[in-house]
Design a protein around this motif. Structure first.
Motif, PDB file in Angstrom:
ATOM      1  N   THR A 176       0.856  -1.187   0.000  1.00  0.00           N
ATOM      2  CA  THR A 176       0.000   0.000   0.000  1.00  0.00           C
ATOM      3  C   THR A 176       0.895   1.242   0.000  1.00  0.00           C
ATOM      4  O   THR A 176       2.075   1.177   0.384  1.00  0.00           O
ATOM      5  CB  THR A 176      -0.905   0.038   1.237  1.00  0.00           C
ATOM      6  OG1 THR A 176      -0.073   0.184   2.400  1.00  0.00           O
ATOM      7  CG2 THR A 176      -1.744  -1.233   1.346  1.00  0.00           C
ATOM      8  N   PRO A 177       0.364   2.384  -0.412  1.00  0.00           N
ATOM      9  CA  PRO A 177       1.167   3.620  -0.345  1.00  0.00           C
ATOM     10  C   PRO A 177       1.655   3.925   1.055  1.00  0.00           C
ATOM     11  O   PRO A 177       2.746   4.486   1.234  1.00  0.00           O
ATOM     12  CB  PRO A 177       0.178   4.683  -0.842  1.00  0.00           C
ATOM     13  CG  PRO A 177      -0.780   3.947  -1.717  1.00  0.00           C
ATOM     14  CD  PRO A 177      -0.935   2.605  -1.069  1.00  0.00           C
ATOM     15  N   PRO A 202      -3.285  -2.618  -4.391  1.00  0.00           N
ATOM     16  CA  PRO A 202      -3.048  -1.323  -3.735  1.00  0.00           C
ATOM     17  C   PRO A 202      -2.169  -0.386  -4.557  1.00  0.00           C
ATOM     18  O   PRO A 202      -2.173   0.831  -4.338  1.00  0.00           O
ATOM     19  CB  PRO A 202      -2.356  -1.711  -2.425  1.00  0.00           C
ATOM     20  CG  PRO A 202      -2.788  -3.111  -2.161  1.00  0.00           C
ATOM     21  CD  PRO A 202      -2.926  -3.748  -3.510  1.00  0.00           C
ATOM     22  N   ALA A 241      -2.581   0.588  -7.388  1.00  0.00           N
ATOM     23  CA  ALA A 241      -3.410   1.511  -8.163  1.00  0.00           C
ATOM     24  C   ALA A 241      -3.507   2.876  -7.487  1.00  0.00           C
ATOM     25  O   ALA A 241      -3.723   3.891  -8.159  1.00  0.00           O
ATOM     26  CB  ALA A 241      -4.804   0.913  -8.356  1.00  0.00           C
ATOM     27  N   GLN A 242      -3.346   2.918  -6.162  1.00  0.00           N
ATOM     28  CA  GLN A 242      -3.442   4.171  -5.418  1.00  0.00           C
ATOM     29  C   GLN A 242      -2.089   4.848  -5.238  1.00  0.00           C
ATOM     30  O   GLN A 242      -2.018   5.962  -4.707  1.00  0.00           O
ATOM     31  CB  GLN A 242      -4.061   3.898  -4.034  1.00  0.00           C
ATOM     32  CG  GLN A 242      -5.370   3.140  -4.069  1.00  0.00           C
ATOM     33  CD  GLN A 242      -6.405   3.822  -4.949  1.00  0.00           C
ATOM     34  OE1 GLN A 242      -6.546   5.047  -4.915  1.00  0.00           O
ATOM     35  NE2 GLN A 242      -7.123   3.039  -5.745  1.00  0.00           N
ATOM     36  N   SER A 243      -1.043   4.191  -5.676  1.00  0.00           N
ATOM     37  CA  SER A 243       0.300   4.744  -5.517  1.00  0.00           C
ATOM     38  C   SER A 243       0.611   5.741  -6.633  1.00  0.00           C
ATOM     39  O   SER A 243       0.081   5.646  -7.744  1.00  0.00           O
ATOM     40  CB  SER A 243       1.333   3.606  -5.539  1.00  0.00           C
ATOM     41  OG  SER A 243       2.646   4.121  -5.606  1.00  0.00           O
ATOM     42  N   LYS A 244       1.470   6.695  -6.322  1.00  0.00           N
ATOM     43  CA  LYS A 244       1.917   7.656  -7.336  1.00  0.00           C
ATOM     44  C   LYS A 244       3.200   7.200  -8.030  1.00  0.00           C
ATOM     45  O   LYS A 244       3.739   7.917  -8.882  1.00  0.00           O
ATOM     46  CB  LYS A 244       2.126   9.025  -6.685  1.00  0.00           C
ATOM     47  CG  LYS A 244       0.841   9.657  -6.158  1.00  0.00           C
ATOM     48  CD  LYS A 244       1.110  11.035  -5.573  1.00  0.00           C
ATOM     49  CE  LYS A 244      -0.192  11.665  -5.059  1.00  0.00           C
ATOM     50  NZ  LYS A 244       0.047  13.013  -4.470  1.00  0.00           N
ATOM     51  N   ARG A 281      -1.682   5.392 -16.869  1.00  0.00           N
ATOM     52  CA  ARG A 281      -2.718   4.908 -15.953  1.00  0.00           C
ATOM     53  C   ARG A 281      -4.121   5.102 -16.530  1.00  0.00           C
ATOM     54  O   ARG A 281      -5.020   4.305 -16.238  1.00  0.00           O
ATOM     55  CB  ARG A 281      -2.593   5.600 -14.607  1.00  0.00           C
ATOM     56  CG  ARG A 281      -1.369   5.143 -13.816  1.00  0.00           C
ATOM     57  CD  ARG A 281      -1.202   5.938 -12.532  1.00  0.00           C
ATOM     58  NE  ARG A 281      -0.026   5.502 -11.779  1.00  0.00           N
ATOM     59  CZ  ARG A 281      -0.053   4.604 -10.806  1.00  0.00           C
ATOM     60  NH1 ARG A 281      -1.197   4.031 -10.474  1.00  0.00           N
ATOM     61  NH2 ARG A 281       1.055   4.266 -10.175  1.00  0.00           N
TER      62      ARG A 281
END
Length: 342
Positions: free
Chosen positions: A64-65, A88, A90-93, A338
Motif C-alpha cells: 500500500t502507499p 493497492p 493503483a493508489q500509488s503515485k 494509468r
C-alpha cells in the motif's frame, strides 16, 4: 553482496534474478542497497524495509502507499499491467513500467506455428492418423493446403508481439493491416535488437477503432494482441465474429477477457469463422466442462505461449536498462499510462 551504507535508498527485487544480474544492478546504482527476496509476499517484508524501498522489481508483490511511502518506481516482471490496477498499487503515485517486449519472439513464433498448422491441414493429418489409415487417392484432396502468401493478416494491437508477428508474416508474403492508436505508429517501448517493426513500416494499412469491423471483414487471419483494458474487454463479441469471413482463422494470445467466450464458441460451432487458436481463456485453468474441448476446429494451449527459457534474462535486460535511465533521470521504457491502463 556487499551492503553499502545507503540503506535509505533500497531496490527490492521479489522477482527471480540470477546473481550476475544482481551485481549488474549494484554496478549501475551504487548509491542503492539491493535487497533480493525472490517471490516474497507483501507480509514477508518488514515494515522497516518497505519504508526504505524506492525501486521495486516484482511480479505481484504490491504494498500500500502507506507501507512504502518512498516508492518511486515499480518495474513489473510481466508484460501486462492489469494485475497492478487490481491491487493497492493503483493508489500509488509510483511510476509503473512493464516488461513489454519480453514475449515478442516466442509468442510470435507460436502464432505463426498455429497459422501454418491450420492452413497446411495438420489437424486433418492427425484426424486420419487416429483412424490408422490415409484416404484413397481421390480423397487426398482433403489435404490440399492453403498458402499464407497473399492472405491478409489483421494484427489487432500493434505492440511488441504484434510487430514481431507482422515481421515473420511479411517473410511469408502476407498483406498486413493493424490497429495501433499512436499517430506516428512507432514502437516507443523497449526493443530487442532485430525484433519487430520499430518504425511501424510493415503494415499496408492502419485502421482506427471505429473501423474495427470493416477491418475484420477483409481479414484472413485475425490476431488478438491487445492489452486487457476497459476498452478492450469483450471487444471480440458476436458482432465482431459475424463481421469476419467464414474462412477466417482467429488467434487469441492477448487475454481471455478480450473475447466473449460464449460468442466465440457459437461462431466456431456455427462455422461463422473457420477456426481458432486459443492460448488464453476467461477462466484459467480452463475447466474440463468447457465446450471448447469438444470443438474440432480449434487449437488450444494452457496459456503457455509466453513461456521461454530466455524470459528471466530478457526481463533483466529491460530492468537494468530502465535502471540506468532512472539514475540518470531519463524517461523509462514501457511506462504505463494509468488512464489507458497499459
Amino acid at each position: 553482496m556487499k551492503q553499502t551504507d545507503n540503506s535509505g535508498r533500497t531496490i527490492l527485487v521479489t522477482a527471480r534474478l540470477e546473481d550476475s544480474w544482481k551485481a549488474r544492478i549494484q554496478e549501475i546504482a551504487p548509491d542503492f542497497h539491493v535487497e533480493s527476496r525472490p517471490w516474497a509476499k507483501v507480509g514477508d517484508i518488514s515494515n522497516e524495509l518497505w519504508k526504505e524501498v524506492e525501486i521495486l522489481f516484482t511480479l505481484n508483490t504490491f504494498p500500500t502507499p502507506e507501507q512504502a511511502p518512498n516508492l518511486r518506481w515499480v518495474q513489473l516482471y510481466s508484460a501486462g499491467a492489469n494485475q497492478a490496477f487490481d491491487s493497492p498499487l493503483a493508489q500509488s503515485k509510483a511510476t509503473i513500467t512493464t516488461a513489454s517486449g519480453v514475449h515478442a519472439v516466442n509468442i510470435a513464433e507460436y502464432t505463426l506455428t498455429t497459422m501454418l498448422a491450420w492452413f497446411h491441414r495438420f489437424p486433418r493429418f492427425e484426424e486420419w492418423k487416429q483412424k490408422g489409415q490415409w484416404p484413397d487417392e481421390q480423397g487426398r484432396n482433403l489435404f490440399m493446403p492453403e498458402e499464407l502468401r497473399g492472405k491478409t493478416l489483421n494484427v489487432v494491437g500493434y505492440g511488441s508481439i504484434g510487430r514481431e508477428v507482422a515481421r515473420l508474416a511479411r517473410a511469408f508474403g502476407m498483406r498486413i493491416i493493424a490497429m495501433e492508436q499512436r499517430p506516428d505508429h512507432r514502437d516507443h517501448g523497449f526493443i530487442f535488437p532485430d525484433i519487430g517493426d520499430p518504425e511501424g513500416k510493415l503494415p499496408d494499412h492502419y485502421y482506427p477503432k471505429d473501423q474495427f469491423h470493416q477491418a475484420l471483414a477483409e481479414s484472413d487471419v485475425v490476431v488478438a494482441a491487445v492489452p486487457l483494458t476497459p476498452d478492450t474487454r469483450g471487444m471480440f463479441d458476436a458482432a465482431a465474429f459475424r463481421a469476419m469471413k467464414d474462412t477466417t482463422f482467429f488467434v487469441n494470445i492477448a487475454r481471455g477477457d478480450v473475447c466473449n467466450e460464449a460468442d466465440l464458441i457459437h461462431a466456431l460451432k456455427e462455422k461463422e469463422i473457420a477456426g481458432a487458436a486459443l492460448d488464453v481463456f476467461t477462466e484459467e485453468p480452463l475447466p474440463s466442462s468447457s465446450p471448447l474441448f469438444g470443438i474440432p476446429n480449434v487449437f488450444m494451449s494452457p496459456h503457455i505461449s509466453g513461456m521461454t527459457p530466455h524470459y528471466d534474462e530478457r526481463v533483466a535486460m529491460i530492468f537494468t536498462e530502465n535502471l540506468r535511465r532512472y539514475v540518470k533521470g531519463e524517461p523509462l521504457y514501457n511506462a504505463v499510462d494509468r488512464e489507458r491502463g497499459y
